[in-house]
Design a protein around this motif. Structure first.
Motif, PDB file in Angstrom:
ATOM      1  N   THR A 117       0.803  -1.133  -0.004  1.00 47.55           N
ATOM      2  CA  THR A 117      -0.044   0.059  -0.085  1.00 47.55           C
ATOM      3  C   THR A 117       0.764   1.349  -0.070  1.00 47.55           C
ATOM      4  N   ARG A 118       2.049   1.227   0.801  1.00 48.39           N
ATOM      5  CA  ARG A 118       2.958   2.475   0.604  1.00 48.39           C
ATOM      6  C   ARG A 118       3.297   2.568  -0.653  1.00 48.39           C
ATOM      7  N   TRP A 119       3.890   1.478  -1.269  1.00 49.60           N
ATOM      8  CA  TRP A 119       4.245   1.599  -2.653  1.00 49.60           C
ATOM      9  C   TRP A 119       3.200   2.290  -3.837  1.00 49.60           C
ATOM     10  N   LEU A 120       2.026   1.778  -3.433  1.00 51.66           N
ATOM     11  CA  LEU A 120       0.946   2.498  -4.336  1.00 51.66           C
ATOM     12  C   LEU A 120       0.637   3.776  -4.028  1.00 51.66           C
ATOM     13  N   VAL A 121       0.507   3.930  -2.774  1.00 48.31           N
ATOM     14  CA  VAL A 121      -0.110   5.438  -2.570  1.00 48.31           C
ATOM     15  C   VAL A 121       0.888   6.318  -2.508  1.00 48.31           C
ATOM     16  N   THR A 122       2.363   6.227  -2.029  1.00 48.70           N
ATOM     17  CA  THR A 122       3.086   7.387  -1.862  1.00 48.70           C
ATOM     18  C   THR A 122       3.355   8.324  -3.208  1.00 48.70           C
ATOM     19  N   PRO A 123       3.439   7.702  -4.165  1.00 50.83           N
ATOM     20  CA  PRO A 123       3.364   8.743  -5.237  1.00 50.83           C
ATOM     21  C   PRO A 123       2.223   9.764  -5.452  1.00 50.83           C
ATOM     22  N   GLU A 126       2.601  12.511  -2.721  1.00 47.76           N
ATOM     23  CA  GLU A 126       3.535  13.541  -3.194  1.00 47.76           C
ATOM     24  C   GLU A 126       3.229  14.146  -4.185  1.00 47.76           C
ATOM     25  N   ARG A 127       2.366  13.418  -5.086  1.00 45.74           N
ATOM     26  CA  ARG A 127       1.797  14.368  -6.420  1.00 45.74           C
ATOM     27  C   ARG A 127       1.013  15.453  -5.921  1.00 45.74           C
ATOM     28  N   HIS A 128      -0.013  15.039  -5.122  1.00 44.46           N
ATOM     29  CA  HIS A 128      -1.048  16.018  -4.647  1.00 44.46           C
ATOM     30  C   HIS A 128      -0.958  16.645  -3.234  1.00 44.46           C
ATOM     31  N   GLY A 129       0.116  16.596  -2.789  1.00 45.75           N
ATOM     32  CA  GLY A 129       0.528  17.081  -1.354  1.00 45.75           C
ATOM     33  C   GLY A 129      -0.484  16.873  -0.494  1.00 45.75           C
ATOM     34  N   LEU A 130      -0.789  15.386  -0.105  1.00 37.67           N
ATOM     35  CA  LEU A 130      -1.828  15.092   0.769  1.00 37.67           C
ATOM     36  C   LEU A 130      -1.096  14.638   2.034  1.00 37.67           C
ATOM     37  N   PRO A 131      -1.688  14.807   3.187  1.00 41.72           N
ATOM     38  CA  PRO A 131      -0.998  14.434   4.418  1.00 41.72           C
ATOM     39  C   PRO A 131      -0.538  12.871   4.517  1.00 41.72           C
ATOM     40  N   ARG A 132       0.710  12.625   4.463  1.00 38.51           N
ATOM     41  CA  ARG A 132       1.412  11.445   4.443  1.00 38.51           C
ATOM     42  C   ARG A 132       0.887  10.470   5.547  1.00 38.51           C
ATOM     43  N   ALA A 133       0.888  10.499   6.742  1.00 35.01           N
ATOM     44  CA  ALA A 133       0.646   9.646   7.842  1.00 35.01           C
ATOM     45  C   ALA A 133      -0.816   9.381   7.793  1.00 35.01           C
ATOM     46  N   PHE A 134      -1.659  10.286   7.740  1.00 40.25           N
ATOM     47  CA  PHE A 134      -2.932   9.957   7.674  1.00 40.25           C
ATOM     48  C   PHE A 134      -3.584   9.390   6.500  1.00 40.25           C
ATOM     49  N   THR A 135      -3.068   9.729   5.280  1.00 35.03           N
ATOM     50  CA  THR A 135      -3.431   8.972   3.969  1.00 35.03           C
ATOM     51  C   THR A 135      -3.114   7.755   3.963  1.00 35.03           C
ATOM     52  N   LEU A 136      -1.792   7.476   4.230  1.00 35.79           N
ATOM     53  CA  LEU A 136      -1.354   6.062   4.523  1.00 35.79           C
ATOM     54  C   LEU A 136      -2.186   5.160   5.396  1.00 35.79           C
ATOM     55  N   THR A 137      -2.475   5.864   6.687  1.00 33.76           N
ATOM     56  CA  THR A 137      -3.221   4.636   7.390  1.00 33.76           C
ATOM     57  C   THR A 137      -4.614   4.715   7.049  1.00 33.76           C
ATOM     58  N   VAL A 138      -5.237   5.521   6.372  1.00 31.90           N
ATOM     59  CA  VAL A 138      -6.686   5.243   6.118  1.00 31.90           C
ATOM     60  C   VAL A 138      -6.328   4.527   4.703  1.00 31.90           C
ATOM     61  N   ALA A 139      -5.417   4.310   3.789  1.00 29.11           N
ATOM     62  CA  ALA A 139      -5.322   3.570   2.596  1.00 29.11           C
ATOM     63  C   ALA A 139      -4.996   1.924   2.995  1.00 29.11           C
ATOM     64  N   VAL A 140      -4.172   1.778   4.501  1.00 27.01           N
ATOM     65  CA  VAL A 140      -3.887   0.690   4.683  1.00 27.01           C
ATOM     66  C   VAL A 140      -5.296   0.038   5.490  1.00 27.01           C
ATOM     67  N   LEU A 141      -5.942   0.868   5.902  1.00 25.61           N
ATOM     68  CA  LEU A 141      -7.244   0.322   6.905  1.00 25.61           C
ATOM     69  C   LEU A 141      -8.214  -0.185   5.616  1.00 25.61           C
ATOM     70  N   LEU A 142      -8.267   0.677   4.738  1.00 28.03           N
ATOM     71  CA  LEU A 142      -9.249   0.296   3.593  1.00 28.03           C
ATOM     72  C   LEU A 142      -8.840  -0.864   2.951  1.00 28.03           C
TER      73      LEU A 142
END
Length: 430
Positions: A117-123, A126-142
């Motif tokens: 999930t980190r591999w998929l979501v990190t780009p 970075e591209r859209h300036g999203l909050p890193r920790a929050f976005t990664l956490t939500v993505a993993v939970l989903l």
């Protein structure tokens, strides 16, 4: 004379404390939903993992590996069906207690979910300036909420190991032309055959060296298993590989492949093989054509996602826990929706965002978790049956046609910025 009222100071930015609370509530709410989603799957009780472990003990005792059989209330009888190379990987776990093996498999699967999930979501972050920790956490939970992940964990499957090997190869090694590019796909193919579609993808995208390395790796792993277990290897490749009945009922709704769709029209009889092959040929031709076009445009994630969906559709049996490829599809749709900024793109943004949300809803609810399909042959009688019984098949076909290929500007950020800058020139395959 009364003092004149003082105007309140203008609010120039959002309250960071309130934003933090909203994010925390979102994370807690998603985490709270997970137990309810996993509860129905607890009845699986790591059934597949128990088959693996029992088969390994049976094999260690000197019995033929592919003679092992275990009764199942839905499928009748289930056998050990993986290639001999998988047996070599699983054999040490047969020496452990079941509780230890369950813990190891579950922890490794969750770690694989976090990593991929980190591999998929990190780009996208970075591209859209999203909050890193929050976005990664939500993505993993989903991703943990998705039915394929839930079924992988509660059955005790090895699917996420294959996903790690494939993504590491096709997102990092292949575009950078590493010497070991293709090894991950080759090992995954030797373990479970399904990933062999990605060797075809490498050929379609003219990654000749990676395709050769992948094929050679799969062959070497297979020959290693043959050297250690010659009789079992000969039996698997000449007999058991071609017997779909060993894997389970093709008409069961958990089989979300084109063959499963056709089987539910003809159950209890098998569908016409020629018709199935014609449909498979059309899907492979169209899907890999789109995948190759995406790869040539530099959108490697779209290319491999389309290929994964093709593989799920054309395999005779594709259980729900096999179809991880909806996850990167949602990431791609979300990225495309966020990237539509111009006023004339508003309609497209709404359509893509709607498809992303709809896909997420379907793969979280699933097709088997909350349905009782019973032990009798499953037949399709009406349009409602057709949709409910084949939700993943239909969704895969929609995504095969609708998944967008991202523009040059958006795909240039596909690799995490922490990667060495010396590799930037390798991001665009020739």
């Amino acid at each position: 004379m009364p003092a004149e009222p003082v105007a309140p100071p203008a609010v120039t930015e959002d309250d960071p404390g309130g934003r933090t609370v909203r994010r925390l509530v979102t994370v807690v709410a998603l985490a709270a939903v997970l137990p309810a989603l996993y509860l129905p799957g607890l009845m699986h009780d790591f059934f597949d993992l128990k088959i693996y472990m029992s088969a390994m003990r049976w094999w260690t005792a000197g019995n033929p590996l592919y003679d092992y059989v275990q009764p199942d209330r839905v499928q009748g009888e289930l056998y050990f069906t993986y290639p001999p190379f998988s047996a070599l990987l699983l054999w040490p776990f047969g020496l452990l207690r079941l509780g230890a093996t369950v813990t190891i498999f579950t922890v490794l699967t969750i770690l694989a979910v976090v990593l991929t999930t980190r591999w998929l979501v990190t780009p996208v972050i970075e591209r859209h300036g999203l909050p890193r920790a929050f976005t990664l956490t939500v993505a993993v939970l989903l991703v943990l909420a998705v039915e394929s992940t839930r079924e992988t964990i509660t059955f005790g499957q090895i699917n996420m190991l294959l996903v790690v090997l494939i993504l590491a190869d096709l997102l990092f090694a292949v575009p950078r032309a590493r010497r070991w590019a293709g090894v991950g796909v080759g090992l995954a193919t030797a373990l479970k055959l399904f990933p062999g579609i990605f060797i075809v993808y490498l050929l379609a995208t003219r990654r000749w060296r990676a395709a050769v390395v992948a094929s050679a790796t799969a062959a070497a792993a297979t020959l290693l298993a043959a050297a250690i277990a010659p009789e079992d290897s000969w039996r698997f490749w000449t007999r058991e590989l071609w017997d779909n009945d060993r894997v389970g009922r093709t008409d069961y709704v958990g089989n979300q492949s084109l063959f499963g769709l056709l089987s539910r029209f003809t159950a209890p009889e098998k569908p016409d093989r020629l018709l199935w092959l014609l449909v498979v040929a059309a899907v492979v031709a169209y899907g890999l054509w789109r995948a190759a076009r995406a790869a040539r445009a530099g959108d490697l994630l779209t290319g491999l996602t389309l290929t994964g969906l093709v593989g799920a559709l054309v395999s005779p049996i594709t259980w729900t826990h096999h179809i991880y490829w909806f996850v990167p599809a949602v990431v791609l749709l979300a990225d495309s929706a966020l990237s539509a900024e111009r006023p004339d793109e508003a309609r497209r943004r709404r359509w893509v965002a709607g498809l992303a949300l709809g896909t997420t809803a379907v793969i979280v609810y699933g097709v088997v978790t909350f349905q009782k399909w019973g032990t009798e042959p499953v037949r399709t009688h009406d349009p409602v049956d057709f949709v409910t019984q084949n939700s993943y098949v239909l969704l895969s076909l929609v995504l095969l046609a609708a998944l967008p290929v991202r523009s040059v500007r958006r795909r240039q950020a596909d690799q995490p910025q922490s990667e060495e800058k010396s590799h930037q020139m390798d991001r665009h395959p020739q």
